[in-house]
Design an enzyme around this catalytic site. Structure first.
Site, PDB file in Angstrom:
ATOM      1  N   HIS A  41       3.106   8.746   1.230  1.00 42.84           N
ATOM      2  CA  HIS A  41       1.762   8.219   0.984  1.00 42.84           C
ATOM      3  C   HIS A  41       1.911   6.701   1.035  1.00 42.84           C
ATOM      4  CE1 HIS A  41       1.150  12.208  -1.095  1.00 42.84           C
ATOM      5  NE2 HIS A  41       0.177  12.163  -0.189  1.00 42.84           N
ATOM      6  N   ASP A  43       3.483   5.591  -1.984  1.00 40.88           N
ATOM      7  CA  ASP A  43       4.897   5.969  -2.156  1.00 40.88           C
ATOM      8  C   ASP A  43       5.740   4.871  -1.504  1.00 40.88           C
ATOM      9  OD1 ASP A  43       4.486   8.574  -3.285  1.00 40.88           O
ATOM     10  OD2 ASP A  43       4.098   9.375  -1.277  1.00 40.88           O
TER      11      ASP A  43
END
Ligand code: XLS
Ligand code: MG
Length: 345
Positions: A50, A53
Site C-alpha cells: 500500500h 506501507d
C-alpha cells in the site's frame, strides 16, 4: 511449453498482529525489517505495498519527503533482491474517505482520493512497478439511497481516466469485492471491473486482480473468475486465499476450507499460463488466525505456498486422459470420484 516456475509474494499487512473488531492484537507487531527478513527466508520473491506501507504516515509528509523515503526503500529492496509487485493507494483509512474515495458525495474528498492515487502512481514509478492495484473498499453504500449508482460509475471511470492520463504506462488492476466494509460495492465482480475498464480512455491498461475470498463472497467460483479474466488477457495479479461461506472476510490460508476449489484454481492458473510473464507473482492475501502464537507467525503464508505447490503437482499429475474419456461418455459421476481419489491419493 515448459512448466511455469512460480514466484510468490505477500504484503506487509499479511503478517498481522491479530486484532479484529471485537478485540485488540494478540501478537506484538513487528517492524518492516523483520517482515522483510521473513519474506526472504521463506521462499517469497516479491512484496506488495500500500502507499503507506511504502511510506508510513504518508498524509503527514511532503512530496519531497515521500520521494526520498520511496527511493530509499527501492534501494533497499534492490539490494536484497526483492521485487515490488504493485502499489495500492489505501483509500479506506483517512477521514477524507469515510464516505468512499472516488464516489464520495463530497467533491473535496473525491479530489483527495484522485490526488492520492496519482501520488501512488508516482511512488510505483520510483519503486519500479507499472501496476497500481485498486481495492475499491468504500466505493459503495451502507444504504443505496445515499448515492446515485449511475453517477458512481461515472465517477469511478473519471477517477480511472485521471490516473491513466497522469501516467502513460501505468496499468490499473481493479480488485473487486462485493461487500465489506460496504453493504454493497459498485464493482463487485471481475465482470463488473472489466466492463468498467471498457468505459475508460484506455481499456488496454485497465485489468484486474482476483482474490479467491472476494469471488466466494460474490457467490462465484474463483477458478471461473480466473478463466474469465484470462480470456481477456486481464489477470494482472492474483490474491489466493480461502473463505468459509458468506460471512465476514476471512482471508484464510489457501485451501483451508475447500481443497477441491483450491485445486480447481491451480488448474485454471496452469492452463492460462499465469505466472509465466515477467512481474506475474502468486500472492497470498492471507491472515493468521487470531490464536496464532508469535513463533508460528509465518505459518499461514508458508502453508499457503506449500499447499499451492502441492496442488501444482496434483494438477500436473491429474489423469487428463481418463478425465477426457469420462467427459466424452458424460460420466460426471465417475469424473467426480476421479478428482476425489486424486486429491485423497
Ligand atoms: C482487502 C484487500 C487488500 C488488497 C490490497 O480485502 O484484499 O488487502 O489486496 O489493497
Ligand atoms: Mg487482496
Amino acid at each position: 511449453m515448459p512448466a511455469t516456475k512460480y514466484r510468490f509474494c505477500f504484503g506487509p499487512w499479511n503478517i498481522s498482529p491479530g486484532q479484529d473488531p471485537y478485540g485488540p492484537p494478540t501478537r506484538v507487531d513487528r517492524d518492516f525489517d523483520w517482515k522483510l527478513a521473513q519474506l526472504k527466508k521463506h521462499g517469497f520473491e516479491a512484496m506488495m505495498f500500500h502507499d503507506d506501507d511504502a511510506v508510513p504516515d504518508i498524509d503527514s509528509k511532503s512530496w519531497p519527503q515521500i520521494q526520498k523515503e520511496a527511493k530509499a526503500l527501492k534501494k533497499r529492496l534492490d539490494g536484497e533482491g526483492i521485487a515490488i509487485e504493485m502499489v495500492a493507494p489505501r483509500l479506506w483509512f483517512a477521514p477524507e474517505t469515510i464516505d468512499g474515495g472516488y464516489t464520495s458525495n463530497d467533491p473535496k474528498h473525491r479530489r483527495y482520493a484522485i490526488e492520492r492515487s496519482k501520488q501512488s502512481i508516482d511512488i510505483a514509478n520510483i519503486l519500479g512497478t507499472d501496476l497500481l492495484v485498486l481495492w475499491l473498499a468504500r466505493e459503495g453504500t451502507y444504504i443505496r439511497e445515499a448515492k446515485n449508482g449511475r453517477r458512481a460509475i461515472d465517477q469511478l471511470v473519471e477517477a480511472f481516466d485521471a490516473m491513466l492520463a497522469h501516467d502513460k504506462k501505468i496499468r490499473l488492476a481493479i480488485e473487486p469485492k462485493p461487500n465489506e466494509p460496504m453493504d454493497h460495492a459498485y464493482l463487485p465482480t471481475i465482470g463488473h471491473a472489466l466492463a468498467a475498464a471498457h468505459l475508460t480512455r484506455d481499456p488496454k491498461r485497465v485489468g484486474c486482480v482476483i482474490e479467491s475470498a472476494h469471488a466466494i463472497l460474490a457467490g462465484l467460483d474463483p477458478a471461473d473468475e480466473i478463466d474469465f479474466a484470462c480470456a481477456f488477457g486481464k489477470l494482472w495479479s492474483l490474491h489466493l486465499n480461502d473463505q468459509n461461506g458468506l460471512k465476514y472476510d476471512q482471508d484464510r490460508p489457501f485451501g483451508c476450507t475447500n481443497l477441491r476449489s483450491a485445486f480447481d484454481q491451480v488448474r485454471a492458473v496452469e492452463r492460462n499460463g499465469y505466472g509465466k510473464r515477467a512481474g506475474e507473482f502468486v500472492c497470498f492475501d492471507v491472515h493468521p488466525f487470531r490464536t496464532t502464537k508469535e513463533e508460528h507467525w509465518m505459518a499461514h503464508l508458508t502453508n499457503s505456498r506449500q499447499t499451492f505447490l502441492r496442488l501444482v503437482e496434483k494438477a500436473r499429475s491429474f489423469d487428463e486422459k481418463t478425465a477426457a474419456a469420462l467427459i466424452k461418455d458424460r460420466d460426471y459421476q465417475a469424473l467426480d470420484q476421479l478428482v476425489i481419489e486424486h486429491l485423497l491419493g
